[in-house]
Design a protein around this motif. Sequence first.
Motif, short mmCIF file in Angstrom:
data_model
loop_
_atom_site.label_atom_id
_atom_site.label_comp_id
_atom_site.label_asym_id
_atom_site.label_seq_id
_atom_site.Cartn_x
_atom_site.Cartn_y
_atom_site.Cartn_z
N ALA A 91 0.84 -1.21 0.00
CA ALA A 91 0.00 0.00 0.00
C ALA A 91 0.87 1.25 0.00
O ALA A 91 0.56 2.24 -0.69
N GLN A 92 1.98 1.23 0.76
CA GLN A 92 2.87 2.40 0.79
C GLN A 92 3.50 2.64 -0.56
O GLN A 92 3.60 3.77 -1.02
N VAL A 93 3.92 1.56 -1.25
CA VAL A 93 4.49 1.70 -2.59
C VAL A 93 3.47 2.30 -3.54
O VAL A 93 3.79 3.19 -4.33
N ILE A 94 2.23 1.84 -3.48
CA ILE A 94 1.19 2.37 -4.35
C ILE A 94 0.93 3.84 -4.06
O ILE A 94 0.84 4.67 -4.98
N ARG A 95 0.85 4.21 -2.77
CA ARG A 95 0.67 5.63 -2.42
C ARG A 95 1.86 6.46 -2.90
O ARG A 95 1.68 7.55 -3.45
N ASN A 96 3.07 5.95 -2.69
CA ASN A 96 4.28 6.66 -3.15
C ASN A 96 4.25 6.85 -4.67
O ASN A 96 4.65 7.90 -5.18
N THR A 97 3.79 5.82 -5.38
CA THR A 97 3.74 5.88 -6.84
C THR A 97 2.75 6.94 -7.30
O THR A 97 3.06 7.74 -8.20
N TYR A 98 1.58 6.99 -6.69
CA TYR A 98 0.61 8.03 -7.04
C TYR A 98 1.15 9.42 -6.74
O TYR A 98 0.94 10.35 -7.52
N ALA A 99 1.86 9.56 -5.64
CA ALA A 99 2.45 10.87 -5.30
C ALA A 99 3.49 11.27 -6.36
O ALA A 99 3.53 12.43 -6.79
N ALA A 100 4.32 10.31 -6.78
CA ALA A 100 5.32 10.59 -7.80
C ALA A 100 4.66 10.96 -9.13
O ALA A 100 5.09 11.91 -9.81
N LEU A 101 3.62 10.22 -9.51
CA LEU A 101 2.91 10.52 -10.75
C LEU A 101 2.25 11.90 -10.71
O LEU A 101 2.33 12.67 -11.67
N THR A 102 1.59 12.19 -9.61
CA THR A 102 0.87 13.46 -9.48
C THR A 102 1.85 14.64 -9.59
O THR A 102 1.59 15.58 -10.34
N ALA A 103 2.97 14.54 -8.88
CA ALA A 103 3.96 15.61 -8.96
C ALA A 103 4.62 15.65 -10.33
O ALA A 103 4.76 16.72 -10.93
N GLY A 104 5.00 14.50 -10.85
CA GLY A 104 5.72 14.43 -12.12
C GLY A 104 4.90 14.82 -13.33
O GLY A 104 5.44 15.31 -14.32
#
Length: 158
Positions: A91-104
């Motif tokens: 779940a943390q990896v998925i949340r981190n991934t969405y955060a990276a996508l949103t910012a990127g």
Amino acid sequence: MTTITLRCLHGRVTTGQRSMLAQSLTDAVLEVEVGQLATAARAGFQVWFQEFDATEVAIGGALLCDQPTPIDVVLVEIVVMDGHWLDTDRAQVIRNTYAALTAGLGCDKPPPGWWVTFQVIDEGSWGSRGGVMSILDLLGTGVFTHERAEAIGEAMRA
């Protein structure tokens, strides 16, 4: 020994965004997988960017080119070696991934057309350098925190 594949419509991600996402998507998984942002571990991560045309994917049974309103579609597939992957880690990896996508990708929040999948490859099912790899072979490299290495070692021996 981790692959991250980002699929999107042709032209959705610029070269500059790819450069930023290559690092931030790696970090999104790396920090959880080894317990820290270890520079030496980066060599074991590959990020693949694949683009497709709106005629090559469908949502709800209709091609994207036939949708009444444009849909922002991004699919990220994360594949990791077996280890000690708790549901909370995934779940943390998925949340981190969405955060990276949103910012990127310059969005306020992830649209509903963005999906992230997380897959663990069973021990003995990952090959590199002409042979079969094991997460246990990597525990002594110094990239894993002591706590993470211990947890993985215990989980794999069980």
